[in-house]
Design a protein around this motif. Structure first.
Motif, mmCIF file in Angstrom:
data_model
loop_
_atom_site.group_PDB
_atom_site.id
_atom_site.type_symbol
_atom_site.label_atom_id
_atom_site.label_comp_id
_atom_site.label_asym_id
_atom_site.label_seq_id
_atom_site.Cartn_x
_atom_site.Cartn_y
_atom_site.Cartn_z
ATOM 1 N N PHE A 87 87.937 33.487 69.838
ATOM 2 C CA PHE A 87 89.233 33.768 69.234
ATOM 3 C C PHE A 87 89.108 33.927 67.715
ATOM 4 C CE2 PHE A 87 93.039 32.090 67.101
ATOM 5 C CZ PHE A 87 93.988 33.002 67.546
ATOM 6 N N ILE A 88 88.392 33.012 67.071
ATOM 7 C CA ILE A 88 88.227 33.084 65.612
ATOM 8 C C ILE A 88 87.485 34.346 65.219
ATOM 9 C CG2 ILE A 88 87.051 32.011 63.637
ATOM 10 C CD1 ILE A 88 87.834 29.290 64.864
ATOM 11 N N SER A 89 86.457 34.715 65.966
ATOM 12 C CA SER A 89 85.721 35.948 65.671
ATOM 13 C C SER A 89 86.624 37.163 65.793
ATOM 14 C CB SER A 89 84.518 36.083 66.605
ATOM 15 O OG SER A 89 83.861 37.309 66.399
ATOM 16 N N ALA A 90 87.448 37.198 66.831
ATOM 17 C CA ALA A 90 88.351 38.333 67.031
ATOM 18 C C ALA A 90 89.389 38.422 65.911
ATOM 19 C CB ALA A 90 89.053 38.221 68.383
ATOM 20 N N GLN A 91 89.867 37.279 65.437
ATOM 21 C CA GLN A 91 90.908 37.265 64.409
ATOM 22 C C GLN A 91 90.383 37.545 63.006
ATOM 23 O OE1 GLN A 91 94.233 37.050 65.182
ATOM 24 N NE2 GLN A 91 93.398 37.213 67.247
ATOM 25 N N THR A 92 89.128 37.152 62.736
ATOM 26 C CA THR A 92 88.588 37.271 61.380
ATOM 27 C C THR A 92 87.579 38.401 61.218
ATOM 28 O OG1 THR A 92 86.785 35.722 61.860
ATOM 29 C CG2 THR A 92 88.863 34.791 61.002
ATOM 30 N N SER A 93 87.112 38.970 62.323
ATOM 31 C CA SER A 93 86.055 39.998 62.323
ATOM 32 C C SER A 93 84.737 39.477 61.771
ATOM 33 C CB SER A 93 86.492 41.241 61.537
ATOM 34 O OG SER A 93 87.615 41.817 62.145
ATOM 35 N N VAL A 94 84.532 38.177 61.794
ATOM 36 C CA VAL A 94 83.273 37.575 61.364
ATOM 37 C C VAL A 94 82.399 37.381 62.595
ATOM 38 C CG1 VAL A 94 82.203 35.504 60.377
ATOM 39 C CG2 VAL A 94 84.310 36.411 59.382
ATOM 40 N N PRO A 95 81.162 37.889 62.572
ATOM 41 C CA PRO A 95 80.256 37.661 63.706
ATOM 42 C C PRO A 95 79.916 36.174 63.842
ATOM 43 C CG PRO A 95 79.415 39.373 62.244
ATOM 44 C CD PRO A 95 80.567 38.732 61.555
ATOM 45 N N ILE A 96 79.972 35.686 65.068
ATOM 46 C CA ILE A 96 79.624 34.296 65.349
ATOM 47 C C ILE A 96 78.597 34.300 66.477
ATOM 48 C CG2 ILE A 96 80.450 32.046 66.144
ATOM 49 C CD1 ILE A 96 83.174 32.710 64.970
ATOM 50 N N VAL A 97 77.522 33.532 66.294
ATOM 51 C CA VAL A 97 76.484 33.402 67.311
ATOM 52 C C VAL A 97 76.491 31.969 67.815
ATOM 53 C CG1 VAL A 97 74.012 33.593 67.810
ATOM 54 C CG2 VAL A 97 75.068 35.153 66.166
ATOM 55 N N GLY A 98 76.733 31.785 69.103
ATOM 56 C CA GLY A 98 76.696 30.466 69.731
ATOM 57 C C GLY A 98 75.325 30.255 70.337
ATOM 58 N N ILE A 99 74.608 29.198 69.902
ATOM 59 C CA ILE A 99 73.217 29.050 70.330
ATOM 60 C C ILE A 99 72.951 27.870 71.247
ATOM 61 C CG2 ILE A 99 72.299 30.269 68.325
ATOM 62 C CD1 ILE A 99 71.520 27.531 67.162
ATOM 63 N N ARG B 232 79.490 20.319 76.386
ATOM 64 C CA ARG B 232 79.359 21.279 77.483
ATOM 65 C C ARG B 232 80.733 21.860 77.784
ATOM 66 N NH1 ARG B 232 76.233 16.928 79.330
ATOM 67 N NH2 ARG B 232 77.826 16.338 80.799
ATOM 68 N N SER B 233 81.577 21.914 76.757
ATOM 69 C CA SER B 233 82.952 22.357 76.942
ATOM 70 C C SER B 233 83.090 23.846 76.647
ATOM 71 C CB SER B 233 83.869 21.568 76.008
ATOM 72 O OG SER B 233 85.162 22.110 76.030
ATOM 73 N N GLN B 234 83.595 24.575 77.646
ATOM 74 C CA GLN B 234 83.815 26.012 77.466
ATOM 75 C C GLN B 234 84.897 26.276 76.425
ATOM 76 O OE1 GLN B 234 84.813 28.124 81.045
ATOM 77 N NE2 GLN B 234 84.229 30.076 80.166
ATOM 78 N N ALA B 235 85.728 25.282 76.141
ATOM 79 C CA ALA B 235 86.789 25.450 75.142
ATOM 80 C C ALA B 235 86.212 25.809 73.780
ATOM 81 C CB ALA B 235 87.620 24.181 75.044
ATOM 82 N N VAL B 236 85.041 25.277 73.447
ATOM 83 C CA VAL B 236 84.402 25.603 72.167
ATOM 84 C C VAL B 236 84.111 27.100 72.103
ATOM 85 C CG1 VAL B 236 82.365 25.229 70.713
ATOM 86 C CG2 VAL B 236 83.426 23.298 71.886
ATOM 87 N N ALA B 237 83.571 27.661 73.175
ATOM 88 C CA ALA B 237 83.276 29.097 73.203
ATOM 89 C C ALA B 237 84.559 29.915 73.082
ATOM 90 C CB ALA B 237 82.533 29.459 74.487
ATOM 91 N N THR C 41 84.548 18.419 67.657
ATOM 92 C CA THR C 41 84.799 19.647 68.420
ATOM 93 C C THR C 41 86.146 19.629 69.120
ATOM 94 O OG1 THR C 41 83.569 18.731 70.271
ATOM 95 C CG2 THR C 41 82.367 20.201 68.785
ATOM 96 N N ASN C 42 87.085 18.771 68.673
ATOM 97 C CA ASN C 42 88.406 18.900 69.270
ATOM 98 C C ASN C 42 89.014 20.192 68.728
ATOM 99 O OD1 ASN C 42 90.639 18.511 67.286
ATOM 100 N ND2 ASN C 42 89.711 16.494 66.989
ATOM 101 N N PRO C 43 89.822 20.876 69.511
ATOM 102 C CA PRO C 43 90.267 22.232 69.154
ATOM 103 C C PRO C 43 90.914 22.356 67.776
ATOM 104 C CG PRO C 43 90.843 21.743 71.417
ATOM 105 C CD PRO C 43 90.304 20.482 70.838
ATOM 106 N N ARG C 44 91.821 21.464 67.456
ATOM 107 C CA ARG C 44 92.527 21.590 66.183
ATOM 108 C C ARG C 44 91.580 21.469 64.994
ATOM 109 N NH1 ARG C 44 94.990 19.038 62.110
ATOM 110 N NH2 ARG C 44 97.031 19.763 61.448
ATOM 111 N N SER C 45 90.756 20.410 64.981
ATOM 112 C CA SER C 45 89.877 20.209 63.827
ATOM 113 C C SER C 45 88.797 21.295 63.753
ATOM 114 C CB SER C 45 89.252 18.816 63.855
ATOM 115 O OG SER C 45 88.429 18.670 64.971
#
Length: 199
Positions: A42-54, A32-37, A4-8
């Protein structure tokens, strides 16, 4: 995705999205890192793909979201948690309480929302004050134990990070404030995700 490091995380998600015909992503992590969210938003906004964080960092509620994002998080906001807690307090006629916070980001909004809930209610709430703790310059916890003893309410609403909660409950236990007769409600969007239960 185990890393879950940002780049990878960005590279792996972009690889998956570009190589497969995907209609949406369900994402769970054990951080428990907010960076993941923030990355998923950001990826959802750029790709228009729905993402659900559970679960984990992906479920830490973000407000506001990126423009064009279709990122849904299955986590409750601090306001929703407080509404439920106040329903419980009302149900058991526990009207006297105190607020304990640290300097964790969002603590001022937490205090403000407690005031909104109490001021707009017909219940005779007895708000016994706000204690804001600074844990950084008290390594032995001596001041922390003293400050916790000065709170006169047996019902305490605590807003802090998970790491701070562990230190606060250790001090409360040492001060005799975590046993019978004391009720603590811990509020926050980043408290879950541990296999270890507090003592």
């Amino acid at each position: 995705l185990n890393d879950t490091n940002p780049r990878s995380l960005i590279v792996r998600l972009c690889d998956v999205l570009s190589s497969l015909r995907i209609h949406g992503v369900v994402f769970e992590d054990d951080t428990r890192s907010q960076a993941v969210a923030q990355i998923l938003d950001f990826i959802s906004a750029q790709t228009s793909v729905p993402i659900v964080g559970i679960n984990g960092g992906s479920a830490i509620v973000l407000t506001p979201k990126e423009k064009g994002s279709t990122f849904l998080q299955l986590g409750s906001s601090t306001q929703q948690q407080l509404q439920v807690i106040f329903e419980v307090l009302e149900e058991y006629d526990w009207t006297a309480f105190a607020v304990v916070t640290t300097l964790f980001p969002g603590y001022e909004d937490f205090v403000d929302y407690v005031e909104v809930l109490t001021d707009s209610s017909f219940i005779g709430w007895e708000h016994r004050g706000v204690l804001t703790l600074n844990l950084t310059d008290d390594p032995e916890g001596t001041r922390l134990r003293r400050q916790l003893r000065e709170v006169s309410a047996q019902i305490r609403l605590l807003y802090c990070s998970r790491e701070e909660a562990e230190a606060i409950f250790r001090a409360a236990r040492d001060a005799g404030l975590a046993g019978p007769g004391y009720i603590w409600f811990v509020v926050g969007t980043n408290l879950g995700g541990s296999d270890q239960l507090p003592e």
